[in-house]
Each structure stands twice: as C-alpha cells, then as structure tokens.
Motif scaffolding. Structure first.
Motif, PDB file in Angstrom:
ATOM      1  N   ALA A 177      20.915  -8.662 -16.523  1.00 30.95           N
ATOM      2  CA  ALA A 177      21.763  -7.758 -17.028  1.00 30.95           C
ATOM      3  C   ALA A 177      23.282  -7.924 -16.576  1.00 30.95           C
ATOM      4  O   ALA A 177      24.080  -8.030 -17.544  1.00 30.95           O
ATOM      5  N   PRO A 178      23.337  -7.955 -15.456  1.00 25.68           N
ATOM      6  CA  PRO A 178      24.968  -8.115 -15.143  1.00 25.68           C
ATOM      7  C   PRO A 178      25.374  -9.606 -15.496  1.00 25.68           C
ATOM      8  O   PRO A 178      26.665  -9.749 -15.891  1.00 25.68           O
ATOM      9  N   ASP A 179      24.741 -10.619 -15.281  1.00 27.75           N
ATOM     10  CA  ASP A 179      25.220 -11.982 -15.464  1.00 27.75           C
ATOM     11  C   ASP A 179      25.493 -12.080 -17.140  1.00 27.75           C
ATOM     12  O   ASP A 179      26.149 -13.179 -17.283  1.00 27.75           O
ATOM     13  N   GLU A 180      25.179 -11.317 -17.959  1.00 27.78           N
ATOM     14  CA  GLU A 180      25.257 -11.383 -19.632  1.00 27.78           C
ATOM     15  C   GLU A 180      26.570 -10.857 -19.735  1.00 27.78           C
ATOM     16  O   GLU A 180      27.404 -11.109 -20.819  1.00 27.78           O
ATOM     17  N   GLY A 181      27.255 -10.217 -18.748  1.00 18.64           N
ATOM     18  CA  GLY A 181      28.885  -9.760 -18.822  1.00 18.64           C
ATOM     19  C   GLY A 181      28.966  -8.619 -20.048  1.00 18.64           C
ATOM     20  O   GLY A 181      30.181  -8.583 -20.340  1.00 18.64           O
ATOM     21  N   GLU A 182      28.079  -7.985 -20.506  1.00 21.01           N
ATOM     22  CA  GLU A 182      28.368  -6.885 -21.320  1.00 21.01           C
ATOM     23  C   GLU A 182      28.457  -5.410 -20.829  1.00 21.01           C
ATOM     24  O   GLU A 182      28.322  -4.407 -21.604  1.00 21.01           O
ATOM     25  N   GLY A 183      28.746  -5.485 -19.479  1.00 19.86           N
ATOM     26  CA  GLY A 183      28.819  -4.049 -18.963  1.00 19.86           C
ATOM     27  C   GLY A 183      27.580  -3.169 -18.324  1.00 19.86           C
ATOM     28  O   GLY A 183      27.674  -2.257 -17.999  1.00 19.86           O
ATOM     29  N   CYS A 184      26.674  -3.969 -18.683  1.00 14.37           N
ATOM     30  CA  CYS A 184      25.114  -3.231 -18.185  1.00 14.37           C
ATOM     31  C   CYS A 184      24.864  -3.569 -16.878  1.00 14.37           C
ATOM     32  O   CYS A 184      24.785  -4.505 -16.166  1.00 14.37           O
ATOM     33  N   ALA A 185      24.880  -2.384 -15.917  1.00 16.14           N
ATOM     34  CA  ALA A 185      24.691  -2.353 -14.533  1.00 16.14           C
ATOM     35  C   ALA A 185      23.003  -2.506 -14.246  1.00 16.14           C
ATOM     36  O   ALA A 185      22.889  -3.175 -12.937  1.00 16.14           O
ATOM     37  N   THR A 186      22.334  -1.919 -14.998  1.00 20.68           N
ATOM     38  CA  THR A 186      20.751  -2.031 -14.725  1.00 20.68           C
ATOM     39  C   THR A 186      20.153  -2.921 -15.792  1.00 20.68           C
ATOM     40  O   THR A 186      20.453  -2.852 -17.054  1.00 20.68           O
ATOM     41  N   VAL A 187      18.941  -3.528 -15.528  1.00 21.73           N
ATOM     42  CA  VAL A 187      18.023  -4.106 -16.466  1.00 21.73           C
ATOM     43  C   VAL A 187      17.614  -3.110 -17.537  1.00 21.73           C
ATOM     44  O   VAL A 187      17.299  -3.447 -18.598  1.00 21.73           O
TER      45      VAL A 187
END
Length: 99
Positions: free
Chosen positions: A64-74
């Motif tokens: 989730a964070p590695d995709e860089g779209e602002g999602c903090a959690t899976v």
C-alpha cells in the motif's frame, strides 16, 4: 510520474485479466522500460525486480505505501482498488465485470 522519480512509488498493481484480455504477457523481472514526460522526453529507466500474481485479498501490507498513492493501510488500498476494478473502464477493457 513525480512519485516514481522521487522514490515514493516503487511498486504498482495491474489486473491479470486485463493482460489476458489484451493478449499481453506479464512483465518479467529484469524487464526495463523508459519513463517519458509529456513531450515524450525520456526521464527515467524503470526496471522490473519482481512480479507477483495474487488475489486482491492477499496483497501484503507493505504494498500500500510503496504504491505511492497515499494509502496508509492495506485495507484503505484494497478499498480503493476494489472500486477501480469494478469501474466502467476496467469492465470495458476486459470485456465484462471482474469476478
């Protein structure tokens, strides 16, 4: 593109059925592609280091964070991707709803 260039985005997600519907092979580790800007100038070389095919429910928390779209959690990431994969552009691309 800024997230890739800054290092905030180091992973991405694609729908397997989309590759199948378009007759495209999956990326392979070691594969490289050039990232271009709007005027089509090369700005970076991107290399595939790993490819995993997993159900959406099995995507690991680090993605989730590695995709860089602002999602903090899976959980947040899954929710946003569920909405996207059931949208009209995806249904059109794969020839029907995602099951």
């Amino acid at each position: 593109m800024a997230a890739v260039l800054s290092g905030a985005k180091t992973t991405t997600t694609s729908l397997l059925r989309r590759y199948e519907a378009e007759g495209e092979p999956l990326p392979v580790p070691g594969g490289r592609s050039v990232l271009v800007d709007s005027p089509e100038r090369p700005v970076a070389l991107v290399e595939v280091t790993e490819v995993r095919v997993v159900p959406l429910a099995e995507v690991d928390p680090g993605h989730a964070p590695d995709e860089g779209e602002g999602c903090a959690t899976v959980a947040e990431w899954r929710s946003s991707h569920e909405a996207c994969r059931h949208g009209a552009p995806v249904r059109e691309a794969i020839g029907g709803p995602v099951s």
